[in-house]
Write an enzyme that holds these catalytic residues in place. Sequence first.
Site, short mmCIF file in Angstrom:
data_model
loop_
_atom_site.label_atom_id
_atom_site.label_comp_id
_atom_site.label_asym_id
_atom_site.label_seq_id
_atom_site.Cartn_x
_atom_site.Cartn_y
_atom_site.Cartn_z
N LYS A 172 0.87 -1.19 0.00
CA LYS A 172 0.00 0.00 0.00
C LYS A 172 0.90 1.23 0.00
CE LYS A 172 -4.44 1.05 0.23
NZ LYS A 172 -5.61 0.32 -0.28
N ASP A 232 -7.00 4.39 -4.54
CA ASP A 232 -7.66 4.23 -3.23
C ASP A 232 -8.29 5.60 -2.93
OD1 ASP A 232 -7.82 2.26 -0.79
OD2 ASP A 232 -7.28 4.16 0.13
P1 NDP Z 1 -12.98 7.67 -2.67
O1 NDP Z 1 -11.91 8.66 -2.49
O2 NDP Z 1 -13.56 7.46 -4.02
O3 NDP Z 1 -14.18 7.97 -1.68
C1 NDP Z 1 -13.97 8.01 -0.30
C2 NDP Z 1 -15.29 8.38 0.37
O4 NDP Z 1 -15.14 8.23 1.77
C3 NDP Z 1 -15.68 9.82 0.12
O5 NDP Z 1 -17.07 9.92 0.15
C4 NDP Z 1 -15.06 10.53 1.32
O6 NDP Z 1 -15.66 11.74 1.67
C5 NDP Z 1 -15.29 9.51 2.40
N1 NDP Z 1 -14.30 9.68 3.45
C6 NDP Z 1 -12.95 9.71 3.31
N2 NDP Z 1 -12.36 9.93 4.49
C7 NDP Z 1 -13.36 10.04 5.39
C8 NDP Z 1 -13.39 10.26 6.78
N3 NDP Z 1 -12.27 10.41 7.48
N4 NDP Z 1 -14.61 10.29 7.38
C9 NDP Z 1 -15.76 10.13 6.67
N5 NDP Z 1 -15.77 9.92 5.34
C10 NDP Z 1 -14.59 9.87 4.71
O7 NDP Z 1 -12.38 6.31 -2.09
P2 NDP Z 1 -12.85 4.81 -2.38
O8 NDP Z 1 -14.32 4.77 -2.54
O9 NDP Z 1 -11.98 4.26 -3.42
O10 NDP Z 1 -12.42 4.10 -1.00
C11 NDP Z 1 -13.31 3.99 0.11
C12 NDP Z 1 -12.83 2.87 1.02
O11 NDP Z 1 -12.79 1.63 0.29
C13 NDP Z 1 -11.44 3.04 1.61
O12 NDP Z 1 -11.40 2.44 2.89
C14 NDP Z 1 -10.57 2.22 0.66
O13 NDP Z 1 -9.36 1.80 1.25
C15 NDP Z 1 -11.50 1.05 0.41
N6 NDP Z 1 -11.21 0.28 -0.80
C16 NDP Z 1 -11.22 0.87 -2.03
C17 NDP Z 1 -10.97 0.11 -3.16
C18 NDP Z 1 -11.10 0.68 -4.53
O14 NDP Z 1 -11.09 -0.11 -5.48
N7 NDP Z 1 -11.24 1.98 -4.71
C19 NDP Z 1 -10.61 -1.31 -3.05
C20 NDP Z 1 -10.74 -1.86 -1.72
C21 NDP Z 1 -10.99 -1.07 -0.65
P3 NDP Z 1 -14.91 13.14 1.39
O15 NDP Z 1 -15.20 13.45 -0.04
O16 NDP Z 1 -15.52 14.09 2.36
O17 NDP Z 1 -13.45 12.89 1.66
#
Ligand code: NDP
Length: 466
Positions: A145, A185
Amino acid sequence: MRAASRSNRFMGECAMAVSDHVDLNGFVEGVKKRNPGQPEFVQAVQEVAEDIFDFIQDKEAYHREQILRRIAEPDRVISFRVCWEDDAGNIRVQRGWRVQNNNSIGPYKGGIRFHPSVTEGTLKFLAFEQTFKNALTGLPMGGGKGGSNFNPKGKSDREVMRFCQSFMNELYRHIGADIDVPAGDIGVGAREIGYMFGQYKRLTNEFTGVLTGKGLEYGGSLIRTEATGYGATYFLLNMLKTKGEDLQGKVAVISGSGNVATHAAEKVTMLGGKVVTLSDSDGFVHDPAGMTQEKINWVKQLKNVRRGRISEYVDAFPGSSYHADKTPWGVPCDVALPCATQNELLGADARLLVANGCKAVSEGANMPTDLEGVHVFKDARILFAPGKAANAGGVAVSGLEMSQNSARISWKEEELQRLLIDIMDGIHARCMEYGQQGGGYCDYVKGANIAGFKKVADAMLAYGVV
Ligand code: NDP
């Protein structure tokens, strides 16, 4: 009786050689001491160790070779300075990392996160989790990562480009199609992958599958964008099927509004469920009428193109409400999918979900439920899928992107959709194999931890002490 005394004698012998293996508490204390100021990493290791300690109790080779202790120590952590110039001509300095946790079963593989909260400890926890997740997919991928404390929010495209190029100026030395293959991510989507891949290509003069999540025009795979959210929903469906149920008519509460959340919402809706919430780090929206594909498309556009906030949803869709500084876990539901970030669902939230009748939780995010919350779900014996199993669809399709890049071919969408479903079915079956507790209850956390650990551990045994 014989088994117990053999195990005690064995643990005694181990205690002489390795104090960390005396008991779970001793092991966790050792991890804490060696990783000061990294609570998320300690939490992730503890959650795995709680299940693995029982499993390895009578397996002498794992003890002798100190497998658990070695998996919980990254192969290497690369830390570097990232300087870039903003639009006003100011020099900005960020920190970048790549954590290469374990490559026993394949090249390191795992996303890159750009978020101001990123620390070395965050990335160590994510790389550790990734090692088990990748093993569960059945594909040959190790765990890694990376990321930076850079915040892409509010930056111009040119600023993001300059940052990504500077980040890659160092990272390129440490990655490669057969060495380490990063992906996206939080904060790293198609735009950022494009800038990083462009810079890698320029620096090395090579066109290889060194990053996944690429655009379709330059080596990306169909359905990679959708795969994590879709996969988490398939896993949810598989769990419900063990109880003779499906998603038809089920009310779903989802957190986040990024890649994983919007695609989970899309698949839940396609399968007949009613998604009533999405969120971001400022609050959540509640839409009692349920989200349609049109509404979900609007959210995708909001987040990916306009880069706006979820609060804007209520202006576009009357009847919905916005709740600032709140998480959605108090909204009554049948199923929940935490899809935002780590430790966003705490013990009290888990108790509320259970009290409100939630039957199943599928983690789209990595470690969104804290340890107390995990114990609440386990004690209540509801269907609970940990992220390392439920969200593995994304990295699985990344693995398929690597295969397509190596063979210089592109598979058709139907083929990839089928493979994703097959892989999620396989992960579910592996979790069931090690997680069945009797009385029809499956502890998916235990199942995922043991199945993931066993594959990596057996490869490590074959290599000797390296
Ligand atoms: P994105 O950046 O596309 O979206 C993240 C979302 O989570 C946004 O809505 C963001 O809101 C919110 N968020 C981020 N930080 C916080 C916080 N501290 N508190 C509340 N909300 C928060 O990321 P992904 O959708 O790609 O990833 C989301 C999760 O899924 C992560 O844990 C990631 O590690 C996991 N994941 C992702 C994969 C992928 O293929 N993308 C694969 C496997 C796991 P805001 O806009 O306000 O920041």
